[in-house]
Design a protein around this motif. Structure first.
Motif, PDB file in Angstrom:
ATOM      1  N   ALA A  36      42.139  40.791  46.390  1.00 10.70           N
ATOM      2  CA  ALA A  36      42.056  39.485  45.743  1.00 10.70           C
ATOM      3  C   ALA A  36      41.075  39.519  44.578  1.00 10.70           C
ATOM      4  CB  ALA A  36      41.640  38.423  46.761  1.00 10.70           C
ATOM      5  N   ALA A  37      39.925  40.148  44.787  1.00 11.75           N
ATOM      6  CA  ALA A  37      38.930  40.245  43.712  1.00 11.75           C
ATOM      7  C   ALA A  37      39.479  41.030  42.528  1.00 11.75           C
ATOM      8  CB  ALA A  37      37.658  40.900  44.245  1.00 11.75           C
ATOM      9  N   ALA A  96      42.642  41.329  41.662  1.00  9.74           N
ATOM     10  CA  ALA A  96      43.668  40.523  40.996  1.00  9.74           C
ATOM     11  C   ALA A  96      43.028  39.471  40.093  1.00  9.74           C
ATOM     12  CB  ALA A  96      44.562  39.864  42.040  1.00  9.74           C
ATOM     13  N   ILE A  97      42.013  38.782  40.591  1.00  7.48           N
ATOM     14  CA  ILE A  97      41.334  37.757  39.798  1.00  7.48           C
ATOM     15  C   ILE A  97      40.722  38.367  38.549  1.00  7.48           C
ATOM     16  CG2 ILE A  97      39.370  36.180  39.800  1.00  7.48           C
ATOM     17  CD1 ILE A  97      39.978  35.684  42.786  1.00  7.48           C
ATOM     18  N   ALA A  98      40.146  39.568  38.693  1.00  5.57           N
ATOM     19  CA  ALA A  98      39.538  40.236  37.539  1.00  5.57           C
ATOM     20  C   ALA A  98      40.566  40.550  36.455  1.00  5.57           C
ATOM     21  CB  ALA A  98      38.835  41.512  37.991  1.00  5.57           C
ATOM     22  N   GLU A 137      47.034  35.773  39.962  1.00  2.43           N
ATOM     23  CA  GLU A 137      46.817  34.970  41.150  1.00  2.43           C
ATOM     24  C   GLU A 137      46.432  35.879  42.310  1.00  2.43           C
ATOM     25  OE1 GLU A 137      50.252  32.702  42.043  1.00  2.43           O
ATOM     26  OE2 GLU A 137      50.257  31.582  40.144  1.00  2.43           O
ATOM     27  N   VAL A 138      45.749  35.301  43.279  1.00  3.66           N
ATOM     28  CA  VAL A 138      45.409  36.060  44.481  1.00  3.66           C
ATOM     29  C   VAL A 138      46.704  36.469  45.178  1.00  3.66           C
ATOM     30  CG1 VAL A 138      44.374  35.901  46.780  1.00  3.66           C
ATOM     31  CG2 VAL A 138      43.205  34.902  44.796  1.00  3.66           C
ATOM     32  N   ARG A 196      41.559  47.987  44.817  1.00  6.03           N
ATOM     33  CA  ARG A 196      41.490  47.769  43.366  1.00  6.03           C
ATOM     34  C   ARG A 196      42.480  48.669  42.647  1.00  6.03           C
ATOM     35  NH1 ARG A 196      39.102  50.716  39.781  1.00  6.03           N
ATOM     36  NH2 ARG A 196      37.767  51.741  41.320  1.00  6.03           N
ATOM     37  N   HIS A 255      49.728  46.122  38.371  1.00  3.56           N
ATOM     38  CA  HIS A 255      49.516  45.341  37.143  1.00  3.56           C
ATOM     39  C   HIS A 255      49.918  46.136  35.916  1.00  3.56           C
ATOM     40  CE1 HIS A 255      47.007  44.072  33.683  1.00  3.56           C
ATOM     41  NE2 HIS A 255      47.299  42.847  34.104  1.00  3.56           N
ATOM     42  N   GLY A 300      43.162  38.593  35.853  1.00  6.08           N
ATOM     43  CA  GLY A 300      43.801  37.350  35.454  1.00  6.08           C
ATOM     44  C   GLY A 300      45.035  37.012  36.248  1.00  6.08           C
ATOM     45  N   GLU A 324      40.411  41.090  50.804  1.00  8.48           N
ATOM     46  CA  GLU A 324      39.411  40.481  49.928  1.00  8.48           C
ATOM     47  C   GLU A 324      39.199  41.315  48.674  1.00  8.48           C
ATOM     48  OE1 GLU A 324      35.892  39.931  52.183  1.00  8.48           O
ATOM     49  OE2 GLU A 324      36.794  38.481  53.572  1.00  8.48           O
TER      50      GLU A 324
END
Length: 327
Positions: A193-194, A196-198, A202-203, A157, A164, A200, A190
């Protein structure tokens, strides 16, 4: 040299010597007699018989840490070292053991009489059965409960959030090439990916790397051609391999590609540019493992995972703001 030899030398009973050497509670043996027995034991070179002592006391004071078939990398070594020191302070010895499929050797829990068998991952049913048949009473994670030794997911994370914040919007996740690390890599991917989605995004695109012994470099140029500007690396070794490949391909890190590692190993300071990474609280994790074992033996309070799982972002020169279209 036995306890009976010490008793004959001092002219005291075998029971008295046994009470002193085994530190049997509830006895009224004087301090003077205790010191005489200990001094004579030292003079005669007495060494306790581990199996006999374990049988008499019900404790071997051994914690057996069963490791998955992973390479023993820097971070894992640090965790084991800290757990070793923490258990030593409580009078326990930590021994590590890695069982291999098809091995003909007897597992150590059959020969060492450990007080606790501790695992980094839940044990399979056949291994649990083998431990139970050997008389092991305390197994962590407890196979009868829905629980397991947890891993910190905060590192990926932080990696994603760092890139980001620097303006990177298309990321890749670079995996290790060693199959033994695939399970842990899956967990970190995983978590990335979570994260990144949080945010906004792409995975992250899954990026493969070659073994360290291979001549072929990762396809860094192809990654950039697909729009990837930031790479979340599984660990600092993977980050180092990518930075080296980028250099050989004439790609500037971080100006054309930002790379962030994980574990903050000494390797992160040995390359140019120095690697941004995530530092794991090895002391806290080592103490957490030790506390799990002590809890299983002595029913001390359950250790608090949140208090021992700190991760910290260490920004360095391998990451920078997203490159401009002409960067």
């Amino acid at each position: 040299m036995t306890a009976a030899d010490i008793a004959r030398s001092l002219g005291v009973s075998r029971a008295t010597v046994g009470f002193v050497l085994n530190e049997t509670p509830g006895q009224t043996i004087s301090a003077a007699t205790t010191e005489r027995v200990l001094a004579e034991a030292r003079r005669l070179g007495y060494r306790p018989h581990i199996a006999a002592r374990a049988l008499a006391s019900g404790r071997s004071h051994i914690v057996l840490l069963v490791l998955p078939d992973w390479p023993i990398e820097y971070s894992l070594r640090e965790n084991i070292d800290e757990a070793t020191h923490a258990l030593d302070e409580h009078g326990y010895t930590l021994i590590t053991y890695t069982p291999h499929e098809g091995s003909r050797a007897r597992p150590l829990w059959e020969t060492m009489q450990p007080d606790v068998v501790l695992g980094l991952l839940p044990f399979s049913d056949p291994l649990v059965k083998s431990m139970r048949n050997a008389g092991v009473e305390r197994i962590v994670p407890d196979p009868d409960e829905v629980s397991e030794v947890r891993y910190n997911e905060g590192g990926p994370r932080l990696q994603v959030e760092h890139l980001h914040d620097l303006g990177h919007r298309r990321l890749g996740f670079a995996r290790p090439s060693d199959p033994r690390l695939f399970e842990l890599a899956d967990a970190r991917e995983e978590a990335a990916a979570a994260a990144a989605i949080a945010l906004g995004l792409e995975v992250p695109v899954t990026l493969a790397t070659a073994p360290a012994s291979a001549e072929a470099d990762p396809s860094v140029s192809e990654w950039i051609a697909t729009g990837i500007t930031g790479v979340v690396a599984f660990n600092d070794d993977v980050a180092t391999a990518i930075i080296g490949a980028a250099s050989r391909a004439g790609i500037a890190v971080p100006w054309q590609l930002s790379v962030i590692g994980h574990d903050d190993t000494p390797m992160s300071l040995m390359v140019e540019p120095r690697i941004s990474s995530v530092r794991i609280d090895s002391t806290g994790l080592g103490h957490y493992l030790a506390a799990l074992a002590i809890h299983a033996m002595d029913q001390t309070p359950t250790p608090d995972w949140e208090q021992t799982s700190a991760v910290t972002l260490i920004p360095r020169a391998s990451t920078s703001e997203r490159p401009t279209p002409h960067g």
